[in-house]
Design an enzyme around this catalytic site. Structure first.
Site, short mmCIF file in Angstrom:
data_model
loop_
_atom_site.label_atom_id
_atom_site.label_comp_id
_atom_site.label_asym_id
_atom_site.label_seq_id
_atom_site.Cartn_x
_atom_site.Cartn_y
_atom_site.Cartn_z
N ASP A 63 0.76 -1.62 0.24
CA ASP A 63 0.09 -0.01 0.28
C ASP A 63 0.92 1.44 0.23
O ASP A 63 2.50 1.42 0.50
CB ASP A 63 -1.00 0.54 1.29
CG ASP A 63 -0.52 -0.08 2.48
OD1 ASP A 63 1.26 -0.66 2.68
OD2 ASP A 63 -1.24 -0.54 3.45
N HIS A 134 -7.18 -4.60 10.40
CA HIS A 134 -6.66 -4.34 8.69
C HIS A 134 -5.70 -5.05 8.36
O HIS A 134 -4.55 -5.30 9.12
CB HIS A 134 -7.19 -2.74 8.60
CG HIS A 134 -5.30 -2.25 8.51
ND1 HIS A 134 -6.06 -0.51 8.87
CD2 HIS A 134 -4.01 -2.04 8.82
CE1 HIS A 134 -4.23 -0.33 9.07
NE2 HIS A 134 -3.84 -1.09 9.30
N GLU A 139 -9.54 -1.93 5.71
CA GLU A 139 -9.94 -1.08 6.80
C GLU A 139 -11.59 -2.52 7.03
O GLU A 139 -12.04 -2.93 6.23
CB GLU A 139 -10.17 -0.21 6.82
CG GLU A 139 -9.50 0.89 6.03
CD GLU A 139 -8.89 1.41 7.62
OE1 GLU A 139 -7.99 0.48 8.56
OE2 GLU A 139 -7.80 2.05 7.97
P1 PGA Z 1 1.90 -1.13 12.53
O1 PGA Z 1 0.87 -0.83 11.71
O2 PGA Z 1 3.15 -1.86 12.41
O3 PGA Z 1 2.57 0.58 12.73
O4 PGA Z 1 1.16 -0.86 14.24
C1 PGA Z 1 0.07 -1.83 11.64
C2 PGA Z 1 -0.91 -1.99 10.56
O5 PGA Z 1 -1.13 -0.68 10.72
O6 PGA Z 1 -0.71 -2.80 8.91
#
Ligand code: PGA
Length: 255
Positions: A63, A134, A139
Site C-alpha cells: 500500500d 486491517h 479497513e
Molecule cells: P504498525 O501498523 O506496524 O505500525 O503497528 C500495522 C498496520 O497498520 O498494518
C-alpha cells in the site's frame, strides 16, 4: 495457520527472517510482497544483516498513501528506501510500490494487479495487522474478495498513524492498497504482530469468525500462513497454550 509465539518481538522477527532467507536461497528470483509500519522495521533490519542475494528478487509493496509526494518522509516509498532498499543490492526495476499520485487511479490499480500476475504472483507476502484488524489498508468491512483500489482510512487508523505525522490532521485520508483478494493469492503469508495493542485484533483474526469486520480473519482460509507474535500480542488467544506446545513439539522434518 501456524501460530508462533515468542517472548519478544526480536525473537518472533528472527523466525520470520529465517523463513524469508530460506525462500530466497531456494528460489533466488522469488517475488516478495512487502509491508510498512512499525512492525516490519525489525524484520528489515534483520534481513539486511543476513547478507542475502537480492539481485533477482522482485518486490511488490502492499500500500501507499494517496496524494503524498513520493519523497515525503512518511510516504511508504521513503519508508522502504530508508528501512530496506538503500541497504541492499536490488535492481530498481524489480521494486514496485503503489503510486499514490497516479492520475488515473483505477487504471493504475489494474496495472499493478497485472504486474503482479506478470511476475507469476507473489511467493511470500509479509503483513502487519492494524489495531482494528486491517491488513494492508483493507479497513473493517472491506470486501474479502477486494482487489487493488483506493480506500478511505478509518478514524482509528488515522489516530494510530498520527504518531508518524505529528498530528491527526496531517495523516492522508486516502490510500491505495492491494485488496484482500490480492493478498490471498500470495502462495505464502507471514503476519507479524507485537504488543498488547494488537492482542484483540490478533485474537479476532485467528480465533474469531471469518468476517469482513475483521479483515485479517480472511487468512483462516489461506493454505499457508505463519503468524509470528510476541507474548503480549498473543495474550488474548484462547488456544495460546496449544499453539506453544505445537511449536515446541514440531517434528524435526517440519522445522
Ligand atoms: P504498525 O501498523 O506496524 O505500525 O503497528 C500495522 C498496520 O497498520 O498494518
Amino acid at each position: 495457520m501456524e501460530i508462533i509465539i515468542q517472548p519478544t518481538p526480536e525473537e518472533a522477527t528472527k523466525i520470520a527472517a529465517r523463513i524469508i532467507a530460506r525462500l530466497l536461497s531456494r528460489k533466488p528470483n522469488a517475488v516478495l510482497g512487502l509491508a510498512t509500519g512499525g512492525t516490519p522495521q525489525l524484520l528489515y533490519q534483520e534481513l539486511v544483516t543476513m547478507n542475502l542475494n537480492w539481485s533477482q528478487v522482485k518486490t511488490f509493496n502492499i500500500d501507499e498513501y494517496a496524494g503524498l509526494p513520493e519523497n515525503h518522509p512518511q510516504s511508504f516509498h521513503s519508508f522502504m528506501r530508508e528501512n530496506l532498499f538503500r541497504h541492499i543490492k536490488i535492481p530498481a526495476r524489480n521494486v514496485h510500490i503503489p503510486d499514490g499520485n497516479a492520475w488515473d487511479v483505477e487504471k493504475f490499480c489494474e496495472t499493478y494487479e497485472k504486474q503482479i500476475r506478470a511476475a507469476h504472483g507473489i511467493d511470500l507476502q509479509v503483513l502487519g495487522i492494524g489495531g482494528n484488524g486491517h491488513i494492508g489498508f483493507n479497513e473493517p468491512m472491506s470486501s474479502l474478495a477486494s482487489r487493488t483500489r483506493i480506500k478511505t482510512l478509518t478514524r482509528q487508523t488515522i489516530r494510530d498513524n498520527a504518531r508518524f505525522f505529528g498530528s491527526r490532521s496531517n495523516v492522508p485520508r486516502h490510500v491505495i492498497t492491494m485488496g484482500i483478494g490480492t493478498i490471498m493469492e500470495a502462495r505464502q503469508i507471514i503476519l507479524l504482530a507485537f504488543g498488547a495493542k494488537k492482542s484483540e485484533a490478533v485474537a479476532s483474526a485467528i480465533e474469531g469468525p471469518i468476517a469482513a469486520r475483521h479483515p485479517a480473519s480472511a487468512l483462516q482460509q489461506h493454505p499457508h500462513v505463519t503468524i509470528c507474535l510476541d507474548d503480549a500480542a498473543a495474550s488474548k488467544l484462547e488456544f495460546a497454550g496449544y499453539y506453544r506446545e505445537t511449536f515446541r513439539n514440531k517434528p524435526a522434518w517440519q522445522r
